[in-house]
Design a protein around this motif. Structure first.
Motif, short mmCIF file in Angstrom:
data_model
loop_
_atom_site.label_atom_id
_atom_site.label_comp_id
_atom_site.label_asym_id
_atom_site.label_seq_id
_atom_site.Cartn_x
_atom_site.Cartn_y
_atom_site.Cartn_z
N GLY A 29 -7.59 2.62 11.20
CA GLY A 29 -7.69 2.08 12.55
C GLY A 29 -6.41 1.39 12.98
N LEU A 30 -5.70 0.80 12.02
CA LEU A 30 -4.41 0.14 12.32
C LEU A 30 -3.25 1.13 12.30
CD1 LEU A 30 -4.87 -3.09 10.16
CD2 LEU A 30 -4.93 -2.95 12.65
N LYS A 31 -3.57 2.38 12.03
CA LYS A 31 -2.56 3.45 11.93
C LYS A 31 -1.61 3.24 10.75
CE LYS A 31 -2.78 4.56 16.85
NZ LYS A 31 -2.05 4.83 18.10
N HIS A 32 -2.16 2.61 9.70
CA HIS A 32 -1.42 2.45 8.44
C HIS A 32 -1.86 3.60 7.53
CE1 HIS A 32 -1.26 -2.19 9.29
NE2 HIS A 32 -0.47 -1.48 10.09
N TYR A 33 -1.28 4.74 7.73
CA TYR A 33 -1.77 5.95 7.08
C TYR A 33 -1.53 5.96 5.58
CZ TYR A 33 -1.86 7.19 11.99
OH TYR A 33 -2.10 7.18 13.33
N SER A 34 -0.39 5.47 5.15
CA SER A 34 -0.09 5.44 3.71
C SER A 34 -1.06 4.52 2.98
CB SER A 34 1.36 4.96 3.51
OG SER A 34 1.65 4.83 2.14
N GLU A 35 -1.30 3.34 3.54
CA GLU A 35 -2.22 2.38 2.92
C GLU A 35 -3.64 2.94 2.88
OE1 GLU A 35 -0.02 1.75 5.15
OE2 GLU A 35 1.16 -0.03 4.64
N SER A 36 -4.01 3.67 3.95
CA SER A 36 -5.35 4.27 3.98
C SER A 36 -5.50 5.30 2.86
CB SER A 36 -5.57 4.94 5.35
OG SER A 36 -6.85 5.52 5.41
N ARG A 37 -4.50 6.12 2.67
CA ARG A 37 -4.56 7.13 1.60
C ARG A 37 -4.69 6.45 0.23
NH1 ARG A 37 -0.49 9.60 5.00
NH2 ARG A 37 -1.28 11.55 5.90
N GLN A 38 -3.96 5.36 0.03
CA GLN A 38 -4.01 4.65 -1.26
C GLN A 38 -5.43 4.16 -1.56
OE1 GLN A 38 -1.04 1.56 -1.14
NE2 GLN A 38 0.65 3.01 -0.88
N CYS A 39 -6.12 3.67 -0.52
CA CYS A 39 -7.50 3.21 -0.71
C CYS A 39 -8.41 4.35 -1.15
CB CYS A 39 -8.03 2.60 0.59
SG CYS A 39 -7.24 1.05 1.07
N TYR A 40 -8.26 5.51 -0.53
CA TYR A 40 -9.11 6.66 -0.89
C TYR A 40 -8.76 7.20 -2.27
CZ TYR A 40 -10.36 6.49 4.06
OH TYR A 40 -10.81 6.09 5.29
N GLU A 41 -7.49 7.12 -2.66
CA GLU A 41 -7.09 7.54 -4.00
C GLU A 41 -7.74 6.65 -5.06
OE1 GLU A 41 -2.88 7.39 -3.68
OE2 GLU A 41 -2.70 9.33 -2.64
N LYS A 42 -7.90 5.36 -4.75
CA LYS A 42 -8.56 4.43 -5.67
C LYS A 42 -10.00 4.86 -5.93
CE LYS A 42 -5.84 0.91 -6.86
NZ LYS A 42 -5.70 0.45 -8.26
N ILE A 43 -10.67 5.38 -4.89
CA ILE A 43 -12.06 5.82 -5.04
C ILE A 43 -12.14 6.93 -6.09
CG2 ILE A 43 -13.98 6.98 -3.87
CD1 ILE A 43 -13.16 5.54 -1.30
N LEU A 44 -11.21 7.88 -6.00
CA LEU A 44 -11.19 9.00 -6.94
C LEU A 44 -10.88 8.53 -8.36
CD1 LEU A 44 -11.69 12.04 -6.74
CD2 LEU A 44 -9.21 12.36 -6.57
#
Length: 682
Positions: free
Chosen positions: A162-177
Motif C-alpha cells: 500500500g505504501l508502494k514499498h515493493y522490495s519490502e513487500s516481497r521480503q515479507c512474502y519470502e519470509k512466509i515461504l
C-alpha cells in the motif's frame, strides 16, 4: 524482595526479564553459600550452616511461589477479558465498522499486551482504513510475540504494498515461504500482486509524464474540457488532465470559464470518469481520480455561489458525498471535508447543503471523525458546528438520533481515552447545542444509556490535569444542564448520582467546571428530594455560601438557586444556612442585587430559614425590613420577586413581632396588606 516481586509483576517484558535474571542470580548465590557452609576454613573454624541464609532462601521461594500463582490467576482473568474484547472487535470488523474494531482490539491489548491475535487483527483493520504505517507497527509487535506468525508477515506485506514499498513487500512474502514451504501457492499469488502493482505504478508515472510534457499542458480551459470528454483514453490520462485543469482554474475568470464551457458535465459525459468516481471499492487509480476531482471542485467552487449550486445539483455528486465522507481512504475523506467546508462556512452554502442533500445521516457520519487523531476530526467538527445553525438540519437530525447517533455518541464518551479529546469536547458541545431543539432534547433526556455515559465520564476523569479533559468535562456538564430542562422519570432516577458527581466537582481547581457543576445542581436537585437530602449531607449549603461570597454573577445565580431548592423543604439545609451565614449577611447583600432572579431566590431562602429559632431575631438591627418592603411594593418585572419578598416580610414579622415597629415607621403596613394575596401560609 519487594523490588524483585514488583519487577516480576511488570507488564514491560524487558523489566520482567531483568527481574527473572536477578532472581536466578540470588538463588544461585544462596546455593553457593550453602556449599561453603559445609566446609571449614584454614584455621579449622566451622562455619554455621543453619540460621538466616536457609530461612531467607525458603521465605524467598515461598514468596516467589505465591507471586507466581497470583500472576497466573491475574493473567487468566485478563485473558478472558481480552478474548471477549477480541470477539467484539471481530464482530465490528465483519460489519465494516473498523474504527470500533480498532478500539476493541486496543482495549484488549490493555488487558493482555502479548496477545499476538489482537495485534494482527488490529493491523488488518488499519489496512482497511489505509493506515499502513500503523498496520506495520502492529505486525512488528505481533512478531515479537510470535516470530513465526505467518499472518503478521502477510499483513505487513500488504501494508508495504500500500505504501508502494515493493522490495519490502516481497521480503515479507519470502519470509512466509521460509517459515512454511507449503505456503508456496499463497507466496506466488502475493508476488504476482506486487509485480502487477509495481507495473501499474510505472505505467501511471509514464502516462503522467506524457500528459505534463505534451501538448495537453499548454491547452486552455475550454480545450482541456474538450479533451477530457473524449471517451477513448484510460483513467490515468483523465486524472492527469483533471490535475492540469485544476491548475488552470486560478481565479474568478477561470471559475467562470469552467462553468460556461460546461465543466460540470465531466461526470455525465465521460463514463470512465463517472464509473471511477462512483466505484464502491476503489482501486488505486480510481482513488487518484476521485481525489483529483475533489481538488478541482474546491478550486472551482471557492467563493463562487453559482458554481457551488451547480455542483450540488449534479445527482452523482449529491449521492456520492456521504459515501466519500465514510470512505476508508484518508485522502478522499480529507478532500471531501475540505469541499464541504466551502459550503458550511457561509449561510448560502449551508442552505444549498440542506436543500440538495439528505442530511439525516450526516450527524452520525461526521461525529465518527472524533476517533481520528488528525485534522479530519477538527474539520468534521467545524462543519457540524456550522450546520447546527440551520433549523432544517436539526429537523433532519431527529430521524436517526435514537437509532444511530446516540449509540455512537455514547460509545465515544465511554471510549474517551482512545479518541481525539479536543474533538470530543467540541462534539459534546454540538450535542448540547442541538438540545435547543425540543424534540432532540426530549429524546436525549429519555435515554438512560446517555445519562450513564455522562455520569461515568464525569466520575472517572481519565486525566484530570489536562486541559483537554477539563474541556470535555465542561462540555458534558453543559450538555447535562440542557437536558435537565426536561422533567421525566429517568432524570428522577439519576438525580442522586448526578448530584453526588457534581458535589465532588465543586473541589475542582478549574473555576469554569465549578460554575457548571453548580449550574447542574441548581437544576437537578428540584427533581428529587433524595438528591436534596444527599447534597445537604455533603455540605452543599456551606459550599454555596462560600461561592456567593466570592463568586461572579453566573456562579451566584446558580448558587442561590441551589440554596432556594434545598431550603424549600429540608430543615437541615435551613439550619445549615443560618449557621453558615450569621446574621444573613450574604442574603442581605443579594437582596440589593440588580439581577431580579437572584433577588427573588434570596428573598425565598430568607423566608424559608426564618422558621429556625433565633433567625428572625438576628435581623433586628439590620435594614432587612426596608429591603424586603422595597421589593414587595416595587414594580419588579418578575412577580415572583414581589411574592417572595412579601412572604419573607410576613414571616419575619410573625417570627419576631418587634420587626413590626420598623414596618410601621416605614409606613409599610399598607404595602404589606396589598401583598397579602401572595401569602397563602405564613
Amino acid at each position: 524482595l519487594a523490588n524483585l516481586v514488583q519487577g516480576l509483576n511488570s507488564t514491560d517484558p524487558a523489566v520482567r526479564e531483568k527481574a527473572i535474571a536477578e532472581t536466578e542470580k540470588k538463588l544461585h548465590d544462596q546455593e553457593t553459600e550453602k556449599e561453603k557452609a559445609s566446609k571449614t576454613t584454614v584455621n579449622r573454624t566451622v562455619i554455621n550452616t543453619g540460621g538466616p541464609v536457609r530461612g531467607f532462601s525458603q521465605g524467598f521461594l515461598a514468596l516467589l511461589e505465591k507471586d507466581a500463582k497470583e500472576r497466573a490467576q491475574r493473567r487468566k482473568r485478563n485473558e478472558r477479558l481480552a478474548n471477549a474484547l477480541k470477539e467484539k472487535g471481530n464482530d465490528a470488523f465483519r460489519k465494516g465498522d473498523y474504527v470500533t474494531a480498532i478500539q476493541r482490539y486496543t482495549e484488549g491489548l490493555e488487558k493482555l499486551k502479548d496477545k499476538q491475535e489482537l495485534y494482527t487483527n488490529r493491523a488488518q483493520a488499519y489496512l482497511r482504513m489505509h493506515e499502513y504505517e500503523k498496520a506495520i507497527g502492529d505486525c512488528e509487535w505481533a512478531l515479537k510475540c510470535n516470530e513465526k506468525c505467518i499472518k503478521a508477515y502477510f499483513l505487513m506485506g500488504k501494508a508495504q504494498l500500500g505504501l508502494k514499498h515493493y522490495s519490502e513487500s516481497r521480503q515479507c512474502y519470502e519470509k512466509i515461504l521460509q517459515i512454511d514451504p507449503l505456503k508456496e501457492s499463497l507466496f506466488k499469488d502475493c508476488m504476482n500482486e506486487v509485480n502487477l502493482e509495481e507495473k501499474r505504478t510505472k505505467d501511471e508515472e509514464r502516462a503522467m509524464k506524457e500528459v505534463q510534457s505534451g501538448k495537453l499542458a499548454a491547452l486552455s480551459i475550454k480545450e482541456l474540457l474538450q479533451k477530457l470528454n473524449r471517451p477513448d483514453q484510460n483513467i490515468l490520462y483523465y486524472t492527469g488532465g483533471i490535475r492540469l485543469l485544476t491548475g488552470a482554474v486560478k481565479d474568478c475568470t477561470g471559475q467562470t470559464l469552467f462553468r460556461t464551457n460546461n465543466g460540470f458535465s465531466i461526470l455525465k459525459d465521460n463514463e470512465t470518469v463517472r464509473r471511477g468516481f462512483c466505484a464502491e471499492r476503489k482501486n488505486t487509480a480510481e482513488v487518484d481520480l476521485s481525489v483529483s476531482l475533489l481538488f478541482l471542485w474546491q478550486a472551482v467552487c471557492a467563493g463562487n455561489e453559482e458554481n457551488q449550486r451547480l455542483l450540488l445539483s449534479h445527482p452523482d455528486v449529491s449521492a456520492q458525498l456521504p459515501k466519500l465522507l465514510s470512505s476508508a481512504v484518508l485522502e478522499i475523506q480529507q478532500e471531501t471535508l475540505a469541499l464541504i467546508s466551502l459550503y458550511s462556512e457561509n449561510e448560502n452554502g449551508r442552505r444549498l447543503l440542506v436543500r440538495h442533500q439528505d442530511l439525516t445521516k450526516w450527524l452520525q457520519i461526521l461525529m465518527a471523525f472524533v476517533s481520528n487523531s488528525d485534522a479530519r476530526a477538527t474539520s468534521a467538527m467545524n462543519i457540524l458546528s456550522d450546520l447546527t445553525e440551520e433549523e432544517r438540519f436539526k429537523a433532519q437530525c431527529r430521524v436517526m438520533l435514537s437509532t444511530s447517533v446516540l449509540p455512537l455518541f455514547i460509545q465515544l464518551l465511554t471510549s474517551a481515552k482512545l479518541v481525539n479529546q479536543a474533538a470530543l469536547a467540541r462534539c459534546i458541545g454540538i450535542m448540547g447545542n442541538l438540545c435547543a431543539d425540543a424534540v432532540i432534547r426530549t429524546q436525549m433526556a429519555e435515554c438512560k444509556e446517555c445519562w450513564q455515559a455522562c455520569l461515568k465520564f464525569v466520575g472517572e476523569g481519565f486525566d484530570d490535569s489536562t486541559p483537554k479533559y477539563h474541556a470535555c468535562v465542561f462540555a458534558v456538564l453543559g450538555l447535562m444542564m440542557n437536558l435537565l430542562l426536561e422533567s421525566n422519570g429517568i432524570i428522577q432516577d439519576f438525580a442522586v448520582d448526578i448530584s453526588v458527581r457534581c458535589m465532588s466537582l465543586l473541589r475542582n481547581k478549574d473555576g469554569s467546571i465549578v460554575t457548571r457543576a453548580t449550574g447542574v445542581l441548581s437544576r437537578v436537585l428540584a427533581a428529587s428530594s433524595s438528591a436534596v437530602e444527599e447534597a445537604t449531607k455533603g455540605g452543599v449549603v456551606k459550599k454555596m455560601i462560600k461561592f456567593l461570597k466570592a463568586g461572579g454573577p453566573i456562579t451566584s445565580s446558580y448558587s442561590i438557586k441551589t440554596l432556594s431548592i434545598c431550603t424549600r423543604s429540608n430543615r437541615q439545609a435551613q439550619e445549615d444556612l443560618v449557621k453558615s451565614d450569621p446574621g444573613f449577611s450574604v442574603l442581605l447583600k443579594l437582596l440589593d442585587s440588580e439581577n431580579a432572579m437572584i433577588v427573588g431566590n434570596a428573598a425565598f431562602c430568607l423566608g424559608q430559614c426564618l422558621v429556625v429559632p433565633g433567625a428572625a431575631t438576628s435581623l433586628l438591627n439590620s435594614n432587612v425590613v426596608m429591603m424586603l418592603l422595597k421589593h414587595a411594593g416595587g414594580d419588579a418585572t418578575r412577580t415572583s420577586v414581589q411574592e417572595n419578598a412579601a412572604i419573607a416580610l410576613g414571616k419575619l414579622c410573625v417570627a419576631e413581632p418587634r420587626h413590626i415597629f420598623q414596618l410601621r415607621k416605614l409606613n409599610g403596613l399598607a404595602i404589606l396588606n396589598s401583598t397579602m394575596k401572595y401569602i397563602h401560609t405564613i
